[in-house]
Motif scaffolding. Sequence first.
Motif, PDB file in Angstrom:
ATOM      1  N   GLY A   1       2.700   6.522  -7.038  1.00  0.00           N
ATOM      2  CA  GLY A   1       1.747   7.480  -7.590  1.00  0.00           C
ATOM      3  C   GLY A   1       2.173   8.916  -7.346  1.00  0.00           C
ATOM      4  N   LEU A   2       2.712   9.177  -6.154  1.00  0.00           N
ATOM      5  CA  LEU A   2       3.182  10.526  -5.830  1.00  0.00           C
ATOM      6  C   LEU A   2       4.289  10.955  -6.784  1.00  0.00           C
ATOM      7  CD1 LEU A   2       3.445  13.037  -4.063  1.00  0.00           C
ATOM      8  CD2 LEU A   2       4.834  11.695  -2.460  1.00  0.00           C
TER       9      LEU A   2
ATOM     10  N   GLN B   1      -7.943  10.349  -3.346  1.00  0.00           N
ATOM     11  CA  GLN B   1      -7.412   9.205  -2.600  1.00  0.00           C
ATOM     12  C   GLN B   1      -6.685   9.639  -1.329  1.00  0.00           C
ATOM     13  OE1 GLN B   1      -4.080   7.727  -2.186  1.00  0.00           O
ATOM     14  NE2 GLN B   1      -3.202   9.713  -2.757  1.00  0.00           N
ATOM     15  N   ALA B   2      -6.258  10.914  -1.260  1.00  0.00           N
ATOM     16  CA  ALA B   2      -5.597  11.401  -0.051  1.00  0.00           C
ATOM     17  C   ALA B   2      -6.563  11.498   1.122  1.00  0.00           C
ATOM     18  CB  ALA B   2      -4.956  12.755  -0.319  1.00  0.00           C
TER      19      ALA B   2
ATOM     20  N   THR C   1       0.829  -1.209   0.000  1.00  0.00           N
ATOM     21  CA  THR C   1       0.000   0.000   0.000  1.00  0.00           C
ATOM     22  C   THR C   1       0.860   1.254   0.000  1.00  0.00           C
ATOM     23  OG1 THR C   1      -1.769  -1.138   1.182  1.00  0.00           O
ATOM     24  CG2 THR C   1      -1.805   1.258   1.229  1.00  0.00           C
ATOM     25  N   GLU C   2       1.903   1.260   0.834  1.00  0.00           N
ATOM     26  CA  GLU C   2       2.810   2.404   0.875  1.00  0.00           C
ATOM     27  C   GLU C   2       3.546   2.582  -0.443  1.00  0.00           C
ATOM     28  OE1 GLU C   2       3.577   4.880   3.037  1.00  0.00           O
ATOM     29  OE2 GLU C   2       1.747   4.266   4.047  1.00  0.00           O
TER      30      GLU C   2
ATOM     31  N   HIS D   1       1.227   4.234  -2.980  1.00  0.00           N
ATOM     32  CA  HIS D   1       1.092   5.678  -2.768  1.00  0.00           C
ATOM     33  C   HIS D   1       2.348   6.432  -3.200  1.00  0.00           C
ATOM     34  CE1 HIS D   1      -2.147   4.827   0.522  1.00  0.00           C
ATOM     35  NE2 HIS D   1      -2.628   4.748  -0.699  1.00  0.00           N
ATOM     36  N   ARG D   2       3.507   5.895  -2.882  1.00  0.00           N
ATOM     37  CA  ARG D   2       4.753   6.588  -3.214  1.00  0.00           C
ATOM     38  C   ARG D   2       5.013   6.597  -4.717  1.00  0.00           C
ATOM     39  NH1 ARG D   2       8.454   7.159   1.403  1.00  0.00           N
ATOM     40  NH2 ARG D   2       7.278   6.607   3.277  1.00  0.00           N
TER      41      ARG D   2
ATOM     42  N   HIS E   1       2.540   2.312 -10.193  1.00  0.00           N
ATOM     43  CA  HIS E   1       1.416   2.594  -9.282  1.00  0.00           C
ATOM     44  C   HIS E   1       0.256   1.639  -9.564  1.00  0.00           C
ATOM     45  CE1 HIS E   1      -1.276   5.101  -6.866  1.00  0.00           C
ATOM     46  NE2 HIS E   1      -2.076   5.285  -7.907  1.00  0.00           N
TER      47      HIS E   1
ATOM     48  N   PHE F   1      -5.351  12.144  -7.172  1.00  0.00           N
ATOM     49  CA  PHE F   1      -4.460  12.247  -6.022  1.00  0.00           C
ATOM     50  C   PHE F   1      -5.194  12.844  -4.827  1.00  0.00           C
ATOM     51  CE2 PHE F   1      -0.219  14.384  -4.586  1.00  0.00           C
ATOM     52  CZ  PHE F   1      -0.106  13.480  -3.540  1.00  0.00           C
TER      53      PHE F   1
ATOM     54  N   TYR G   1      -1.012  -1.848  -7.452  1.00  0.00           N
ATOM     55  CA  TYR G   1      -2.416  -2.003  -7.035  1.00  0.00           C
ATOM     56  C   TYR G   1      -2.936  -3.384  -7.408  1.00  0.00           C
ATOM     57  CZ  TYR G   1      -7.458  -1.355  -6.771  1.00  0.00           C
ATOM     58  OH  TYR G   1      -8.792  -1.508  -6.473  1.00  0.00           O
TER      59      TYR G   1
END
Length: 291
Positions: free
Chosen positions: A55-56, A174-175, A48-49, A52-53, A98, A171, A102
């Motif tokens: 995607g960021l 989902q945040a 999961t982390e 997110h990273r 990303h 973004f 998933y």
Amino acid sequence: MLKLKAPWNERNGRFSALKAIVFAGLFVPAAWIIFLAATGALDPKVVTEMIHRAGLWAVRFLTLALLVTPLMRGARYPKLVAVRRMVGVAAFFYAAAHLALYVVDQHFALLHVASEIALRFYLTIGFIAWLGLAALAATSTDAMIRRLGGERWKTLHSLVYAIAAIALLHFMIQAKADVSEPVMMTGFFLILMLFRVFLKRSAPAWGAALAAALVSPVLAALVEATWYALVRHIDFWQVLYANFDPDMAFRPSAYVAAAGVAFLGVTLAPKSAAPRRAAVIGAQPAQSASR
């Protein structure tokens, strides 16, 4: 036989230190994410982390790709065109990572992944953004530019602005609880877009940069206040006031303001004699995956 060019070389085959440094730098976030995962720093939800990273960094690299043209025009540094395509393609690959992570997180249940993408709005728009980036990356080769023709290629790649806006909305959704980083990235995006808008209205580069620097922080504050009011039911005026209260911690709009000032400073800095070929280079689409 297909001949591949080294990404760190110029078109004439000469080694480019700028391209080599940028090319190496594009792998640093991926290496860091893998290192954190391998050392247990992302426990307990490692995948999961990583999702997110990745995607960021996709959003960050997409924003950097969009920064290249304003820097070329504002700072008069045409050599940056050589790395625009490279950074844009990197944004796609981080977005692909990303999405792939998933799928891993969903235990490779592709039908489930497809249904989630179809049913969840933020996943739907995220997938649309990924498809858009895939199309831009696939058409970023010189061969595809020749096949499509300059005008059709430019029309296709002008979609990058809409793709970036969709990616930022994905973004932000989902945040959920804390949208500080999405709002900040949205503010940076607004600086770049407003700079382009004012340039098209015949403003000088410094004037376009100044207008973008003044307007973008205000818009970022409005975006943040509106989001919290609609999604978390926090008073709009309370959040908006926090952006202008010196006793409060820095809000995203403060970082947007700092970025605007930095961009204006670059635009106003004394320019070295820029090669006349800059205008020609700027007119050529061959170096870009993102405009």
